[in-house]
Design an enzyme around this catalytic site. Structure first.
Site, PDB file in Angstrom:
ATOM      1  N   CYS A  80       0.845  -1.201   0.000  1.00  9.14           N
ATOM      2  CA  CYS A  80       0.000   0.000   0.000  1.00  9.14           C
ATOM      3  C   CYS A  80       0.882   1.255   0.000  1.00  9.14           C
ATOM      4  O   CYS A  80       1.636   1.468  -0.930  1.00  9.14           O
ATOM      5  CB  CYS A  80      -0.986  -0.039   1.165  1.00  9.14           C
ATOM      6  SG  CYS A  80      -2.366   1.113   0.946  1.00  9.14           S
ATOM      7  N   HIS A 185      -3.735  -4.948   0.216  1.00  6.85           N
ATOM      8  CA  HIS A 185      -3.222  -5.422   1.502  1.00  6.85           C
ATOM      9  C   HIS A 185      -3.261  -6.946   1.544  1.00  6.85           C
ATOM     10  O   HIS A 185      -4.302  -7.529   1.865  1.00  6.85           O
ATOM     11  CB  HIS A 185      -4.063  -4.862   2.657  1.00  6.85           C
ATOM     12  CG  HIS A 185      -3.801  -3.436   2.955  1.00  6.85           C
ATOM     13  ND1 HIS A 185      -2.785  -3.026   3.810  1.00  6.85           N
ATOM     14  CD2 HIS A 185      -4.394  -2.304   2.503  1.00  6.85           C
ATOM     15  CE1 HIS A 185      -2.784  -1.708   3.877  1.00  6.85           C
ATOM     16  NE2 HIS A 185      -3.747  -1.244   3.091  1.00  6.85           N
ATOM     17  N   GLU A 187      -2.039  -8.906   3.727  1.00  2.97           N
ATOM     18  CA  GLU A 187      -2.246  -9.352   5.103  1.00  2.97           C
ATOM     19  C   GLU A 187      -3.724  -9.313   5.502  1.00  2.97           C
ATOM     20  O   GLU A 187      -4.108  -9.867   6.539  1.00  2.97           O
ATOM     21  CB  GLU A 187      -1.401  -8.515   6.072  1.00  2.97           C
ATOM     22  CG  GLU A 187      -1.902  -7.127   6.364  1.00  2.97           C
ATOM     23  CD  GLU A 187      -1.598  -6.094   5.299  1.00  2.97           C
ATOM     24  OE1 GLU A 187      -1.877  -4.903   5.534  1.00  2.97           O
ATOM     25  OE2 GLU A 187      -1.088  -6.460   4.213  1.00  2.97           O
TER      26      GLU A 187
END
Length: 204
Positions: A80, A185, A187
């Site tokens: 990001c 993202h 994660e």
């Protein structure tokens, strides 16, 4: 192998640490220069504004560490805003220069089309431009979680490994030599995101 997770007090570090634990990948949180010793690869997460993150990178001296790692051909993954700051500049909150490790600038979607709703938030698919180890064993057009208002412009086409459609086709991931970056993202992107992180750590 040990992966260094850069901690600038702005990134989504808790989710990233959780992902690394799920994957059983050895990692170390890095804030100071000596933290980067015996680190094999680096992940730089990012949440918030481009200018703020860039200032923290400079103030902590991590910019010099990143440049050293690039020269030594150690792999780096930016996530990001951690991806954005690797480039030349952004128009977020007025002009801000970036680390200029890669050529390219970031623009707000509304600078291109006023009617585009911002931020771009939610699940969207990545369409691969070419085969790349970052997407190893992940189907084309798989979904990932995005939250951003700025997109990469004026980028070398050879860097691009995927694009995503949000009113226009924007760059959602890049790779140049040992440098990788994703606008989404991983994660927060469930199984496909975990595979991205695993692929970076084991294959890139």
């Amino acid at each position: 192998m040990t992966i260094g997770l850069i901690d600038l007090d702005t990134g989504n570090l808790a989710s990233l640490k959780s992902a690394m634990i799920k994957l059983n990948i050895k990692f170390k949180v890095c804030k100071k220069k000596f933290d980067f010793e015996k680190i094999d690869k680096i992940i730089m997460p990012g949440v918030g504004a481009f200018k703020d993150l860039y200032k923290r990178v400079i103030d902590t001296g991590i910019d010099k560490i990143l440049l050293e790692k690039v020269e030594k051909k150690q792999s780096i993954l930016g996530i990001c805003v951690g991806f954005q700051v690797l480039f030349s500049s952004s128009s977020e909150h007025g002009y801000s220069k970036g680390l200029n490790i890669l050529d390219g600038s970031f623009q707000n979607f509304s600078e291109i089309k006023k009617e585009i709703p911002i931020p771009h938030v939610g699940w969207n698919e990545c369409v691969y431009n070419k085969k790349n180890n970052l997407f190893y064993d992940i189907k084309n057009k798989s979904d990932y979680y995005f939250t951003h208002s700025y997109f990469l412009n004026n980028c070398n086409e050879n860097y691009i490994i995927s694009k995503t459609k949000y009113h226009l086709d924007f760059v959602s991931s890049i790779n140049y030599e040992n440098i990788y970056g994703v606008q989404f993202h991983p994660e927060k992107s469930q199984l496909n995101g975990l595979k991205i992180i695993k692929n970076f750590c084991e294959r890139c």
